[in-house]
Design a protein around this motif. Structure first.
Motif, mmCIF file in Angstrom:
data_model
loop_
_atom_site.group_PDB
_atom_site.id
_atom_site.type_symbol
_atom_site.label_atom_id
_atom_site.label_comp_id
_atom_site.label_asym_id
_atom_site.label_seq_id
_atom_site.Cartn_x
_atom_site.Cartn_y
_atom_site.Cartn_z
ATOM 1 N N LYS B 253 0.902 -1.147 0.009
ATOM 2 C CA LYS B 253 0.191 0.004 -0.017
ATOM 3 C C LYS B 253 0.863 1.197 0.032
ATOM 4 C CE LYS B 253 -4.311 -1.480 1.182
ATOM 5 N NZ LYS B 253 -4.287 -2.648 0.367
ATOM 6 N N ARG B 255 1.320 5.809 -0.683
ATOM 7 C CA ARG B 255 0.864 6.966 -0.635
ATOM 8 C C ARG B 255 1.765 7.754 -1.519
ATOM 9 N NH1 ARG B 255 -1.738 9.835 3.638
ATOM 10 N NH2 ARG B 255 -1.384 8.147 4.970
ATOM 11 N N ASP B 260 -2.269 13.333 -0.613
ATOM 12 C CA ASP B 260 -2.599 12.150 0.113
ATOM 13 C C ASP B 260 -3.115 11.338 -0.843
ATOM 14 O OD1 ASP B 260 -4.739 13.640 -0.418
ATOM 15 O OD2 ASP B 260 -5.372 14.030 1.770
ATOM 16 N N ARG B 261 -2.757 11.215 -2.082
ATOM 17 C CA ARG B 261 -3.519 9.988 -3.045
ATOM 18 C C ARG B 261 -2.881 8.687 -2.491
ATOM 19 N NH1 ARG B 261 -0.309 12.982 -7.564
ATOM 20 N NH2 ARG B 261 0.726 13.471 -5.693
ATOM 21 N N MET B 262 -3.774 7.480 -2.510
ATOM 22 C CA MET B 262 -3.241 6.304 -2.088
ATOM 23 C C MET B 262 -3.604 5.395 -3.371
ATOM 24 S SD MET B 262 -2.827 6.633 1.355
ATOM 25 C CE MET B 262 -3.389 4.997 2.210
ATOM 26 N N SER B 263 -2.703 4.084 -3.233
ATOM 27 C CA SER B 263 -2.737 3.161 -4.231
ATOM 28 C C SER B 263 -2.147 1.753 -3.812
ATOM 29 C CB SER B 263 -2.243 3.497 -5.676
ATOM 30 O OG SER B 263 -2.934 2.609 -6.398
ATOM 31 N N THR B 264 -2.026 0.971 -4.566
ATOM 32 C CA THR B 264 -1.324 -0.481 -4.330
ATOM 33 C C THR B 264 -0.481 -0.612 -5.562
ATOM 34 O OG1 THR B 264 -3.410 -0.962 -3.327
ATOM 35 C CG2 THR B 264 -1.718 -2.752 -3.630
ATOM 36 N N ALA B 303 2.413 3.449 2.906
ATOM 37 C CA ALA B 303 1.291 4.230 3.024
ATOM 38 C C ALA B 303 1.357 4.540 4.578
ATOM 39 C CB ALA B 303 -0.018 3.455 2.565
ATOM 40 N N ASP B 304 1.703 3.713 5.411
ATOM 41 C CA ASP B 304 1.602 3.955 6.763
ATOM 42 C C ASP B 304 3.002 4.723 7.436
ATOM 43 O OD1 ASP B 304 3.354 1.834 6.474
ATOM 44 O OD2 ASP B 304 2.245 0.347 7.585
ATOM 45 N N PRO B 306 4.877 7.423 5.597
ATOM 46 C CA PRO B 306 5.283 8.590 4.523
ATOM 47 C C PRO B 306 6.334 9.529 4.831
ATOM 48 C CG PRO B 306 3.223 8.791 5.150
ATOM 49 C CD PRO B 306 3.716 7.948 6.085
#
Lengths: 299, 612
Positions: B253, B255, B260-264, B303-304, B306
């Motif tokens: 995951k 960022r 603050d866009r998120m993806s995988t 993501a967790d 950054p």
């Protein structure tokens, strides 16, 4: 899991290719057909995969390259589907400039240095990739990875841009350009080990074979075509030779060697006692001659 | 242990640095026969060692250097032993070339500092050690060279080591090793010398082969820098770049910073096939599972965990150019794969490298190092330099010459940059323009003192006022009595003077006014800053063109006469430069136009620009 030495060199070079392309308008790759160019092209393909390298190849031809080099060049661009620009200095063509009558220094300056400048101007390239390495020659050890050239294509060794970290300055005014050397930190041995690992095709002249040569002032020159004037009493003999570096055939010395494969070459290199440019007639014209050529715009 | 060690050698001109490197190449059998033959010939011709090989000549490649007998730039050398490969950055030692040392140190993991045993610790030595520490190198060897010239005295060696260790204790080194050496004799370079039976530590090469530089980048949360958006066709959209830190794994995951866009991570693509993970340093292409907007310069991060993104920092700056760093002057900065507008505040202090004392400074000069708050014109993903050389470093570029003029290392982000938000207002520029019946505009009159700027500005304002337009005139002399009365006429003060005026003019333009600015404003860079502060089409640069001889003849305030008498320093045109505009909206030639005609031309130009 971590990167080994060749992985790291490869990743650094790819990084350089991407920075250069992202920040230039009209990049070009100077393709001189040798092993360094082969590695450079391989890295360019990796850098942009699955896209094709977003720039053409430029070969500054002198009409005096080994025939096998030209055949290899044409086969390579056809196989990979790349755009190739071949430039021959029209003045040299008209005057028939050659190393025998005009000397190696003038031959190289007119065909290569002036020819390169003409081609860069004609196509308005603002960035050119080259395969030079810092381990080749003393003045190249001081070259930046991104090397600024004035609108007259001159390199000023006293006024180079400081180059820190991996932050490359690609900014130029109209007419100025940047030469980029993705192989700066590779050594000759790295290049061969990488050719071996990646199975990169190279011109067969690098591998030992019986070839017609004459011994001229201690340098073995291959008689590649009928244009080579033989001196009195000179008769080509077939010898088992190969080339460590490729250029114009009358200016490139062969070495006696039985190394017929890439692993043979790597092994030979490990015990080698002379540098690769030793076979280059042009480097020894004058003391400090590479530096002078570079200032004038030679690669 | 890392297979490759990049290290830097630093020392004064006479410490024998080039000799040492030549010796290392020689002893590691990396010199080819033709190199040696050339060396032997050169040694006889220009060498300083009689018939012996002069190893320094191997390394001093450039013709100019041979003439001067010094090394003038960074040179990179390659050698390898059974244990390791090495890239040496050979950097010059004399004071004016600090920038070369900083350049060499920026990519090095270890440093060899040389000194001459006869002379002991010099301010140069302290300077080198301090710079090496500042650039984040944690492993240092002190090569106490030329020990042959003090009869290999263990006392001399011990006392120099003690002095250096005491100094280094206050620097940021993990390790300091001292080696007694003679590069000329080869003592303790590769093998232990019988001339120093009292020394049983590592030889220099043994140290280089064994030093554990640690690669802290391989640990920690993943950071991937996007360099190029890869779109070969409509079906493929990947992000080509480099893993700066940690390992990137399929399924992670992530960022996208800034924002603050998120993806995988869906795929990790290379020409050799897809991978499931990419370790630190890899150059790969990432495909994300979602359609998120990603562009060059963005950072993909765990993501967790950054990094931050900010636009203002405290930073260490190293100045690399003959033209001083001027606070407030607009520059560009390249950080990561992003180039943004950059300004520095007044330095908090300058660091005296030799003594490590802090000194006040209004500018930073060539080779000076200082600490200042700096501002980027857009938020950038960052980490402190201590945590990441890749995301904590930047270079400063000149907007006009494109030269690399400075280097910076981020200490921390300023809290206010993360907290201050633009106040959203509902009565905006458009609303004011509607009511006013004209658009705002900054009319910037630039030219020499006595060119006629104020006269023309006054006439323009009268004409606009009579026509019912809302105007305000900012005049150089008047503003210097109030807002800018703390400023003098040095280059740094001039820049700050114009910066303030430009900000005031921009605020007034926001208020809907046609702002007439009548200032000498001699520097292009500051006028460009003023232009950047307002919207496109709201800036009208008027070059009031009067030759110096004419302006000097007019001399309405008697200033040229004073300046010529030497009573007025830094007077534009006399002993301070004026940079004429290259592409002004309007140029008025006051040798052919009367002030009234010139003012008329300005009003006409405002109509053309659609101000009203």
């Amino acid at each position: 899991m971590s990167l080994d030495h060749l992985d790291r060199l490869e990743a650094d070079s790819i990084d350089i290719f991407r920075e250069a392309v992202a920040e230039s308008e009209r990049p070009v790759l100077l393709y001189s057909i040798g092993k360094d160019s082969s590695v450079l092209l391989h890295l360019a393909r990796k850098a942009f995969y699955p896209s094709r390298p977003p720039f053409p190849l430029l070969h500054v031809d002198t009409t005096w390259k080994f025939r096998e080099m030209i055949a290899f060049r044409d086969e390579t661009v056809a196989r990979l589907g790349l755009e190739l620009i071949v430039h021959r200095n029209p003045e040299c063509v008209a005057l028939g400039i050659n190393p025998f009558e005009h000397g190696s220094a003038r031959h190289t300056d007119l065909w290569k240095t002036q020819g390169l400048r003409q081609a860069l101007d004609k196509h308005r390239f603002d960035l050119a990739f080259g395969g030079a390495r810092r381990d080749e020659e003393a003045s190249r050890a001081k070259e930046r990875v991104f090397s600024f050239r004035t609108a007259q294509h001159r390199w000023d060794p006293k006024n180079q841009r400081p180059e820190l970290w991996r932050l490359y300055n690609t900014r130029v005014a109209p007419g100025e350009s940047i030469r980029v050397f993705p192989l700066s930190n590779w050594t000759e041995l790295d290049v061969w080990r990488y050719v071996e690992r990646e199975r990169i095709p190279v011109v067969p002249l690098y591998f030992a074979a019986p070839r017609p040569v004459v011994d001229r002032d201690g340098t073995l020159i291959m008689v590649d075509d009928e244009r080579m004037p033989l001196r009195d009493g000179e008769r080509p003999t077939n010898e088992l030779v190969r080339f460590r570096t490729l250029g114009c055939y009358p200016l490139t010395g062969a070495v006696r060697s039985a190394a017929a494969t890439v692993p043979d070459i790597v092994e030979e290199m490990v015990v080698a006692t002379t540098s690769e440019r030793q076979g280059r007639v042009i480097d020894h014209d004058q003391s400090g001659s590479m530096e002078r050529k570079k200032q004038e715009g030679y690669f | 242990m890392a297979e490759l060690l990049r290290f830097i050698t630093c020392g004064s001109v006479d410490d024998g640095k080039s000799t040492l490197i030549g010796r290392l190449l020689y002893e590691s059998k990396l010199l080819y026969a033709d190199h040696l033959a050339a060396l032997a010939a050169d040694s006889k011709r220009v060498g300083t060692r009689g018939d012996d090989l002069d190893f320094a000549l191997l390394v001093d490649g450039l013709a100019a250097e041979r003439e001067q007998g010094i090394t003038i730039d960074v040179a990179y050398r390659f050698f390898a032993t059974e244990a390791r490969r090495f890239i040496v950055a050979d950097t010059p030692g004399h004071e004016q070339y600090t920038r070369n040392m900083v350049t060499g140190a920026s990519t090095a993991d270890a440093a060899v500092i040389l000194l001459d045993a006869r002379r002991g610790m010099l301010s140069q030595t302290r300077r080198h050690a301090h710079l090496v520490s500042l650039l984040g190198i944690r492993h240092v060897a002190l090569a106490v060279n030329k020990l042959d010239l003090v009869d290999y005295s263990p006392e001399v060696f011990a006392s120099i080591c003690a002095e250096f260790r005491a100094f280094a204790a206050e620097l940021d080194f993990d390790e300091v090793t001292c080696v007694p050496m003679s590069a000329v004799d080869g003592a303790n370079v590769v093998a232990h010398s019988e001339l120093t039976p009292w020394y049983d530590g590592k030889t220099l090469l043994q140290w280089l082969e064994s030093v554990e530089v640690g690669d802290n980048a391989t640990d920690g949360p993943c950071r991937f820098l996007v360099q190029w958006v890869n779109r070969p066709d409509a079906d493929f959209r990947g992000f080509s770049g480099r893993v700066l830190r940690g390992t990137l794994r399929q399924g992670d995951k992530i960022r996208v910073l800034p924002g603050d866009r998120m993806s995988t991570v869906d795929r990790i693509v290379t020409m050799d096939g897809d991978r499931t993970d990419a370790p630190t340093g890899s150059s790969v292409t990432v495909v994300l599972a979602d359609e998120v907007d990603v562009s060059r310069g963005d950072v993909l991060a765990m993501a967790d965990d950054p990094p931050g993104a900010a636009d203002a920092f405290q930073a260490h700056l190293v100045w690399l150019n003959e033209a001083d760093l001027l606070p407030g002057r607009p520059y560009l900065a390249k950080i990561g794969a992003r180039t943004v507008g950059f300004t520095a505040d007044l330095p908090k202090y300058r660091i005296e490298i030799d003594s490590r004392r802090r000194a006040p400074a209004k500018v930073l000069r060539l080779n000076e190092i200082g600490v200042a708050n700096v501002h980027f014109d857009a938020p950038v993903p960052y980490e402190s330099y201590r945590d990441s050389r890749d995301l904590g470093s930047f270079v400063v570029l000149d907007r006009l010459t494109n030269a690399t003029v400075g280097a910076g290392m981020i200490d921390f982000a300023l809290r206010r940059s993360a907290n201050v938000r633009w106040q959203q207002v509902t009565v905006d520029k458009h609303a004011r323009a509607e009511r006013n019946g004209h658009r705002p505009c900054v009319v910037w009159l630039t030219g020499l003192s006595g060119a006629g700027k104020s006269t023309i500005a006054d006439l323009v304002e009268k004409a606009l006022h009579a026509d019912g337009r809302h105007t305000f005139l900012l005049d150089g002399d008047n503003v210097r009595h109030g807002l800018n009365k703390d400023l003098g006429f040095t280059d740094a003060d001039r820049v700050e003077n114009i910066r303030r005026i430009a900000e005031v003019a921009a605020l007034m333009a926001d208020a809907g006014l046609i702002v007439l600015v009548s200032f000498i404003s001699p520097f292009r860079a500051e006028r460009a800053l003023a232009r950047d502060l307002v919207a496109d089409g709201e800036f009208c640069e008027v070059y009031v063109d009067t030759p110096l001889s004419v302006a000097e003849q007019r001399d309405p305030k008697g200033l040229y006469a004073k300046a010529r008498r030497g009573e007025l320093a830094n007077f534009t045109g006399i002993d301070s430069p004026y940079e004429p505009p290259e592409n002004p909206e309007l140029r008025v030639d006051t040798t052919t136009l009367s002030p009234e005609r010139a003012a008329g031309a300005v009003v006409t130009k405002l109509r053309e620009l659609g101000v009203y």
